[in-house]
Design an enzyme around this catalytic site. Structure first.
Site, PDB file in Angstrom:
ATOM      1  N   GLY A 141      -2.066 -12.501   8.299  1.00 38.69           N
ATOM      2  CA  GLY A 141      -2.897 -12.836   9.454  1.00 38.69           C
ATOM      3  C   GLY A 141      -3.905 -13.930   9.155  1.00 38.69           C
ATOM      4  O   GLY A 141      -4.234 -14.742  10.024  1.00 38.69           O
ATOM      5  N   PRO A 159      -5.372  -4.182   1.569  1.00 35.08           N
ATOM      6  CA  PRO A 159      -5.018  -5.459   2.186  1.00 35.08           C
ATOM      7  C   PRO A 159      -5.987  -5.888   3.287  1.00 35.08           C
ATOM      8  O   PRO A 159      -6.144  -7.082   3.540  1.00 35.08           O
ATOM      9  CB  PRO A 159      -3.608  -5.222   2.734  1.00 35.08           C
ATOM     10  CG  PRO A 159      -3.288  -3.794   2.534  1.00 35.08           C
ATOM     11  CD  PRO A 159      -4.266  -3.226   1.571  1.00 35.08           C
ATOM     12  N   HIS A 187      -8.071   3.086  19.774  1.00 35.83           N
ATOM     13  CA  HIS A 187      -7.327   1.953  20.337  1.00 35.83           C
ATOM     14  C   HIS A 187      -7.906   1.518  21.685  1.00 35.83           C
ATOM     15  O   HIS A 187      -7.972   0.325  21.976  1.00 35.83           O
ATOM     16  CB  HIS A 187      -5.834   2.307  20.437  1.00 35.83           C
ATOM     17  CG  HIS A 187      -5.192   2.448  19.085  1.00 35.83           C
ATOM     18  ND1 HIS A 187      -4.601   3.615  18.642  1.00 35.83           N
ATOM     19  CD2 HIS A 187      -5.107   1.573  18.050  1.00 35.83           C
ATOM     20  CE1 HIS A 187      -4.152   3.441  17.403  1.00 35.83           C
ATOM     21  NE2 HIS A 187      -4.449   2.220  17.017  1.00 35.83           N
ATOM     22  N   GLN A 212       0.835  -1.207   0.000  1.00 39.59           N
ATOM     23  CA  GLN A 212       0.000   0.000   0.000  1.00 39.59           C
ATOM     24  C   GLN A 212       0.870   1.258   0.000  1.00 39.59           C
ATOM     25  O   GLN A 212       2.071   1.189   0.233  1.00 39.59           O
ATOM     26  CB  GLN A 212      -0.910  -0.009   1.236  1.00 39.59           C
ATOM     27  CG  GLN A 212      -0.147  -0.147   2.545  1.00 39.59           C
ATOM     28  CD  GLN A 212      -0.955  -0.797   3.647  1.00 39.59           C
ATOM     29  OE1 GLN A 212      -2.186  -0.744   3.654  1.00 39.59           O
ATOM     30  NE2 GLN A 212      -0.283  -1.415   4.607  1.00 39.59           N
ATOM     31  N   ASP A 257      -7.251  -5.115  13.771  1.00 36.62           N
ATOM     32  CA  ASP A 257      -6.972  -3.679  13.663  1.00 36.62           C
ATOM     33  C   ASP A 257      -6.428  -3.416  12.266  1.00 36.62           C
ATOM     34  O   ASP A 257      -5.231  -3.360  12.041  1.00 36.62           O
ATOM     35  CB  ASP A 257      -5.947  -3.290  14.732  1.00 36.62           C
ATOM     36  CG  ASP A 257      -5.602  -1.816  14.676  1.00 36.62           C
ATOM     37  OD1 ASP A 257      -6.307  -1.052  13.996  1.00 36.62           O
ATOM     38  OD2 ASP A 257      -4.606  -1.426  15.316  1.00 36.62           O
ATOM     39  N   SER A 258      -7.340  -3.236  11.328  1.00 40.30           N
ATOM     40  CA  SER A 258      -6.953  -3.248   9.914  1.00 40.30           C
ATOM     41  C   SER A 258      -7.407  -1.979   9.215  1.00 40.30           C
ATOM     42  O   SER A 258      -8.089  -1.135   9.789  1.00 40.30           O
ATOM     43  CB  SER A 258      -7.627  -4.438   9.235  1.00 40.30           C
ATOM     44  OG  SER A 258      -9.023  -4.225   9.228  1.00 40.30           O
ATOM     45  N   THR A 259      -7.070  -1.891   7.942  1.00 37.57           N
ATOM     46  CA  THR A 259      -7.694  -0.893   7.082  1.00 37.57           C
ATOM     47  C   THR A 259      -9.161  -1.293   6.884  1.00 37.57           C
ATOM     48  O   THR A 259      -9.598  -2.345   7.345  1.00 37.57           O
ATOM     49  CB  THR A 259      -6.963  -0.835   5.732  1.00 37.57           C
ATOM     50  OG1 THR A 259      -6.823  -2.166   5.237  1.00 37.57           O
ATOM     51  CG2 THR A 259      -5.579  -0.241   5.881  1.00 37.57           C
ATOM     52  N   ASP A 260      -9.913  -0.474   6.168  1.00 35.83           N
ATOM     53  CA  ASP A 260     -11.354  -0.728   6.051  1.00 35.83           C
ATOM     54  C   ASP A 260     -11.647  -2.061   5.368  1.00 35.83           C
ATOM     55  O   ASP A 260     -10.893  -2.508   4.512  1.00 35.83           O
ATOM     56  CB  ASP A 260     -12.027   0.397   5.267  1.00 35.83           C
ATOM     57  CG  ASP A 260     -12.315   1.599   6.159  1.00 35.83           C
ATOM     58  OD1 ASP A 260     -11.961   1.552   7.348  1.00 35.83           O
ATOM     59  OD2 ASP A 260     -12.897   2.572   5.664  1.00 35.83           O
ATOM     60  N   ASP A 293       0.835   0.210  13.529  1.00 39.05           N
ATOM     61  CA  ASP A 293       1.299   1.420  14.217  1.00 39.05           C
ATOM     62  C   ASP A 293       1.631   1.181  15.681  1.00 39.05           C
ATOM     63  O   ASP A 293       2.307   1.976  16.307  1.00 39.05           O
ATOM     64  CB  ASP A 293       0.262   2.547  14.074  1.00 39.05           C
ATOM     65  CG  ASP A 293      -1.108   2.108  14.543  1.00 39.05           C
ATOM     66  OD1 ASP A 293      -1.303   1.908  15.750  1.00 39.05           O
ATOM     67  OD2 ASP A 293      -2.007   1.957  13.683  1.00 39.05           O
TER      68      ASP A 293
HETATM   69  N1  AG3 Z   1      -7.632   1.285  11.427  1.00 40.31           N
HETATM   70  C1  AG3 Z   1      -8.961   1.769  11.246  1.00 40.31           C
HETATM   71  C2  AG3 Z   1      -9.041   2.932  10.304  1.00 40.31           C
HETATM   72  C3  AG3 Z   1     -10.413   3.218   9.870  1.00 40.31           C
HETATM   73  C4  AG3 Z   1     -10.436   4.326   8.904  1.00 40.31           C
HETATM   74  N2  AG3 Z   1     -11.623   4.227   8.141  1.00 40.31           N
HETATM   75  C5  AG3 Z   1     -12.372   5.243   7.798  1.00 40.31           C
HETATM   76  N3  AG3 Z   1     -12.076   6.457   8.140  1.00 40.31           N
HETATM   77  N4  AG3 Z   1     -13.429   4.976   7.103  1.00 40.31           N
HETATM   78  C6  AG3 Z   1      -6.797   2.167  12.119  1.00 40.31           C
HETATM   79  C7  AG3 Z   1      -5.487   1.606  12.416  1.00 40.31           C
HETATM   80  C8  AG3 Z   1      -5.038   2.172  13.693  1.00 40.31           C
HETATM   81  N5  AG3 Z   1      -4.308   1.228  14.438  1.00 40.31           N
END
Ligand code: AG3
Length: 288
Positions: free
Chosen positions: A138, A168, A62, A31, A155-158, A86
């Site tokens: 994972g 991913p 978090h 990414q 704890d991922s991206t959308d 992170d």
């Molecule tokens: N992961 C969730 C981010 C969500 C963002 N999505 C959105 N704005 N639609 C964050 C990772 C932090 N550890």
């Protein structure tokens, strides 16, 4: 005029940040990674054009992802984190008396960028002896490991299905993944996962909730307000064979926090907040 970063999470609407400094920019194998600086929010982690976390409000996300499930459990000892590069989730997990935390993050470049440029997120957590950090897939880990955990935190991206289905994180939300995750949980264990913003992404959020319901005897959702996630509170889903985190009495949560030295020690989470996060409205894009 200074530079502006425009977020691309929604096709029709969004937010911008004034960039006081571009701290880091890189295309990893998975990414596009940016660490930007903004006078209001501090350093901002952006993955594929979507704000993931900022120094000023990361604690809300978090703390909600971690303390809701872990305080709902009497003795959380082993925790699996999927994603979380992170380090913010790991930092919060280690505040509980856990014995072992396995973290499987697919993109080592996110870990490196955040350890270097946003060190307050992990706050030394990666050096903790209880942590087993795996840079890898994972989904494969959950499918092939035979270890069980008291909590699994995604704890991922959308989750995708829309503009970001190629991200991913998207593949983490299949029936197969949830079924494997259910097998990796101890008898009363809880899975919690971020599920995008329901008000903007209702169909995605509903689909993930239905998948959780197929994989777990008990499941549900909660929401956390994080200012830099546009479009309303962020949705989270949970699943368990035996523990309903929304039904743990406030007095039980309070005594667990006290026993763990966490009473009054957290910035956002409290027993009252815990229950407030489960108080959902019918207009959040989920309930038809
Ligand atoms: N992961 C969730 C981010 C969500 C963002 N999505 C959105 N704005 N639609 C964050 C990772 C932090 N550890």
């Amino acid at each position: 005029m200074s530079d502006r970063f425009h977020e691309t999470v929604d096709r029709y609407w969004g937010q911008f940040f004034e960039i006081s400094r571009t701290v880091h920019r890189e295309q990893s194998a998975f990414q596009h990674i940016q660490v930007l600086e903004n006078r209001l929010w501090g350093r901002v982690l952006v993955l594929d054009g979507v704000v993931q976390t900022t120094e000023a409000d990361e604690h809300r996300y978090h703390e909600a992802l971690v303390h809701v499930p872990l305080t709902s459990l009497a003795t959380p000892r082993r925790v699996l984190i999927i994603g979380g590069g992170d380090g913010g989730t790991l930092r919060e997990v280690l505040k509980h008396p856990v014995e072992r935390v396995v973290m499987v993050e697919i993109d080592g470049a996110v870990i490196d960028a955040c350890r270097t440029h946003m060190p307050a997120l992990s706050a030394g957590a990666f050096d903790d002896q209880r942590v087993d950090l795996i840079v890898g897939d994972g989904i494969a880990h959950v499918a092939h490991s035979d270890e069980t955990f008291d909590a699994i935190l995604v704890d991922s991206t959308d989750p995708g299905d829309g503009a970001h289905s190629e991200a991913p994180g998207g593949v983490l939300f299949t029936d197969a993944f949830y079924a494997d995750a259910a097998r990796r949980l101890s008898a009363d264990g809880i899975l919690a996962a971020q599920h995008a913003v329901p008000f903007l992404d209702g169909p995605v959020h509903r689909a993930k909730a239905q998948r959780l319901a197929r994989a777990f005897a008990l499941s549900g959702r909660y929401e956390v307000p994080v200012p830099t996630y546009t479009g309303g509170p962020l949705g989270l889903g949970w699943g368990s064979a035996a523990t309903d985190p929304g039904a743990v009495p406030a007095a039980t949560l309070a005594s667990r926090l006290a026993a763990r030295g966490l009473a009054g020690a957290l910035r956002f989470y409290s027993p009252a907040r815990h229950h407030a996060l489960f108080a959902l409205s019918a207009d959040d894009g989920i309930d038809p």
